[in-house]
Design an enzyme around this catalytic site. Structure first.
Site, PDB file in Angstrom:
ATOM      1  N   LYS A  15      31.395 -13.859 -14.726  1.00 20.73           N
ATOM      2  CA  LYS A  15      31.897 -15.251 -14.653  1.00 20.73           C
ATOM      3  C   LYS A  15      31.710 -16.004 -15.968  1.00 20.73           C
ATOM      4  CE  LYS A  15      29.279 -16.927 -11.327  1.00 20.73           C
ATOM      5  NZ  LYS A  15      28.557 -15.790 -10.792  1.00 20.73           N
ATOM      6  N   ARG A  88      28.009 -23.073  -4.844  1.00 21.32           N
ATOM      7  CA  ARG A  88      27.312 -21.843  -4.504  1.00 21.32           C
ATOM      8  C   ARG A  88      26.843 -21.857  -3.051  1.00 21.32           C
ATOM      9  NH1 ARG A  88      25.384 -20.345  -9.911  1.00 21.32           N
ATOM     10  NH2 ARG A  88      24.429 -18.283  -9.930  1.00 21.32           N
ATOM     11  N   ARG A 122      21.918  -7.883 -20.186  1.00 19.83           N
ATOM     12  CA  ARG A 122      22.575  -9.078 -20.720  1.00 19.83           C
ATOM     13  C   ARG A 122      21.637  -9.795 -21.700  1.00 19.83           C
ATOM     14  NH1 ARG A 122      25.164 -13.114 -16.581  1.00 19.83           N
ATOM     15  NH2 ARG A 122      23.101 -13.355 -15.675  1.00 19.83           N
ATOM     16  N   ARG A 155      17.323 -13.919 -20.428  1.00 19.41           N
ATOM     17  CA  ARG A 155      16.961 -14.970 -19.470  1.00 19.41           C
ATOM     18  C   ARG A 155      15.805 -14.495 -18.595  1.00 19.41           C
ATOM     19  NH1 ARG A 155      22.621 -16.568 -16.695  1.00 19.41           N
ATOM     20  NH2 ARG A 155      21.207 -16.638 -14.915  1.00 19.41           N
ATOM     21  N   ARG A 166      18.485 -12.570  -6.482  1.00 18.19           N
ATOM     22  CA  ARG A 166      19.688 -13.399  -6.686  1.00 18.19           C
ATOM     23  C   ARG A 166      20.877 -12.828  -5.910  1.00 18.19           C
ATOM     24  NH1 ARG A 166      19.876 -13.413 -12.922  1.00 18.19           N
ATOM     25  NH2 ARG A 166      21.863 -14.480 -12.678  1.00 18.19           N
TER      26      ARG A 166
HETATM   27  P1  AMP Z   1      23.703 -18.758 -13.293  1.00 11.37           P
HETATM   28  O1  AMP Z   1      23.533 -19.029 -14.732  1.00 11.37           O
HETATM   29  O2  AMP Z   1      25.006 -19.288 -12.764  1.00 11.37           O
HETATM   30  O3  AMP Z   1      23.482 -17.318 -12.931  1.00 11.37           O
HETATM   31  O4  AMP Z   1      22.565 -19.613 -12.518  1.00 11.37           O
HETATM   32  C1  AMP Z   1      21.199 -19.349 -12.752  1.00 11.37           C
HETATM   33  C2  AMP Z   1      20.351 -19.978 -11.659  1.00 11.37           C
HETATM   34  O5  AMP Z   1      20.523 -21.409 -11.659  1.00 11.37           O
HETATM   35  C3  AMP Z   1      20.702 -19.547 -10.231  1.00 11.37           C
HETATM   36  O6  AMP Z   1      20.081 -18.318  -9.861  1.00 11.37           O
HETATM   37  C4  AMP Z   1      20.167 -20.736  -9.430  1.00 11.37           C
HETATM   38  O7  AMP Z   1      18.763 -20.700  -9.305  1.00 11.37           O
HETATM   39  C5  AMP Z   1      20.513 -21.915 -10.326  1.00 11.37           C
HETATM   40  N1  AMP Z   1      21.871 -22.447 -10.031  1.00 11.37           N
HETATM   41  C6  AMP Z   1      22.986 -22.395 -10.820  1.00 11.37           C
HETATM   42  N2  AMP Z   1      24.044 -22.970 -10.222  1.00 11.37           N
HETATM   43  C7  AMP Z   1      23.599 -23.402  -9.012  1.00 11.37           C
HETATM   44  C8  AMP Z   1      24.207 -24.062  -7.914  1.00 11.37           C
HETATM   45  N3  AMP Z   1      25.510 -24.396  -7.919  1.00 11.37           N
HETATM   46  N4  AMP Z   1      23.435 -24.352  -6.830  1.00 11.37           N
HETATM   47  C9  AMP Z   1      22.127 -24.052  -6.803  1.00 11.37           C
HETATM   48  N5  AMP Z   1      21.489 -23.399  -7.787  1.00 11.37           N
HETATM   49  C10 AMP Z   1      22.208 -23.084  -8.894  1.00 11.37           C
END
Ligand code: AMP
Length: 210
Positions: A15, A88, A122, A155, A166
Site C-alpha cells: 500500500k 481500518r 522492509r 520500523r 498485525r
Molecule cells: P501502517 O504504517 O499503516 O502499517 O500503520 C502502522 C500502525 O499504526 C498500525 O499497526 C496501527 O497500530 C497504527 N494505525 C495506522 N493506521 C491506523 C488506523 N486507521 N486505525 C488504527 N490504527 C492505525
C-alpha cells in the site's frame, strides 16, 4: 473530478509503496495514518504518547484518536485524495462516510506466506518516509534513501512477531471492510503479487475505468 480513494490490504501488501507512486505520478495527495502516527510518536505529542503502545503491540490505535486525526487532515486538502491505512475498522469507515464520499476502495491482494517476508525486509526512510525492500526494491546505496539521502531504518513494528500480530488484527478488524465496500459497489481488487511497476499498472487500469 477529485477522486477520493481508499487503499486496503494487509500489512506488507505494498500500500505505502503504491501510494508513493500514485502521489508522484498521478497527482494524488496522500494521507497515511501510519506515517502521521509514527511522526506523533517521534515528536512525543499527546497523541503519540497514547498511540505508541498500541502500535508496538501490532494493535489498532483507538478509533476516536485516529478519526480525529483524519478529520483534521481531510479538511485541509483540496484535489484527489488517497487514504493509505485508513479506514481500518468498520467504525472508521462509517465515520469517514459521514465526512466525505469515497469513490473507490482498492484492495491489494497478496498471498499471506509472502507478507511476513515483505515486511521484515522492509526499510523506511527517517527523512521522507520512502519505503524500500532489501531484496525487491533495494536502495542504490545501502542504508541511504535514494530520494533524500536520509537514513534508512527498520520500523519497530516490522519484526516477525509484531507482523504476525498485525496480520491477526487485520483479519479481525480490517478485512470486513472489503465486504462493506463491495456492498457499496466501489470495491476493486488488484493482484499485489509481482514487481512494483506491474502492480502499479494494474492500479492505474482500475483508476482509468473510474
Ligand atoms: P501502517 O504504517 O499503516 O502499517 O500503520 C502502522 C500502525 O499504526 C498500525 O499497526 C496501527 O497500530 C497504527 N494505525 C495506522 N493506521 C491506523 C488506523 N486507521 N486505525 C488504527 N490504527 C492505525
Amino acid at each position: 473530478m477529485d477522486l477520493k480513494i481508499v487503499l486496503l490490504g494487509p500489512p506488507g501488501c505494498g500500500k505505502g509503496t503504491q501510494a508513493e507512486r500514485l502521489v508522484a505520478e498521478k497527482g494524488f495527495v496522500k494521507i497515511s495514518t501510519g506515517d502521521l502516527l509514527r511522526e506523533a510518536v517521534r515528536l512525543g505529542t499527546p497523541l503519540g504518547v497514547q498511540a505508541k503502545g498500541f502500535m508496538e503491540a501490532g494493535k489498532l490505535v483507538p478509533d476516536e484518536l485516529v478519526i480525529g486525526l483524519m478529520k483534521e487532515k481531510l479538511a485541509a486538502i483540496k484535489g484527489p485524495v488517497l487514504l493509505d491505512g485508513f479506514p481500518r475498522s468498520l467504525e472508521q469507515a462509517r465515520q469517514l462516510e459521514a465526512l466525505t464520499k469515497v469513490d473507490l476502495a482498492i484492495d491489494i491482494e497478496v498471498n499471506e506466506d509472502n507478507l511476513v517476508k515483505r515486511v521484515t525486509l522492509r526499510r523506511s526512510c527517517k527523512g521522507c518516509g520512502a519505503v524500500y525492500h532489501l531484496e525487491f526494491n533495494p536502495p542504490k546505496t545501502a542504508g541511504k534513501c535514494d530520494k533524500c539521502g536520509g537514513e534508512l531504518y527498520q520500523r519497530t513494528d516490522d519484526t516477525e512477531a509484531t507482523v504476525r500480530e498485525r496480520l491477526k488484527t487485520y483479519k479481525e478488524k480490517t478485512l470486513p471492510l472489503t465486504k462493506y465496500y463491495q456492498d457499496k459497489k466501489i470495491l476493486r481488487s488488484v493482484d499485489g503479487e509481482g514487481e512494483i511497476s506491474v502492480v502499479f499498472d494494474r492500479i492505474v487500469k482500475v483508476l482509468e475505468k473510474k
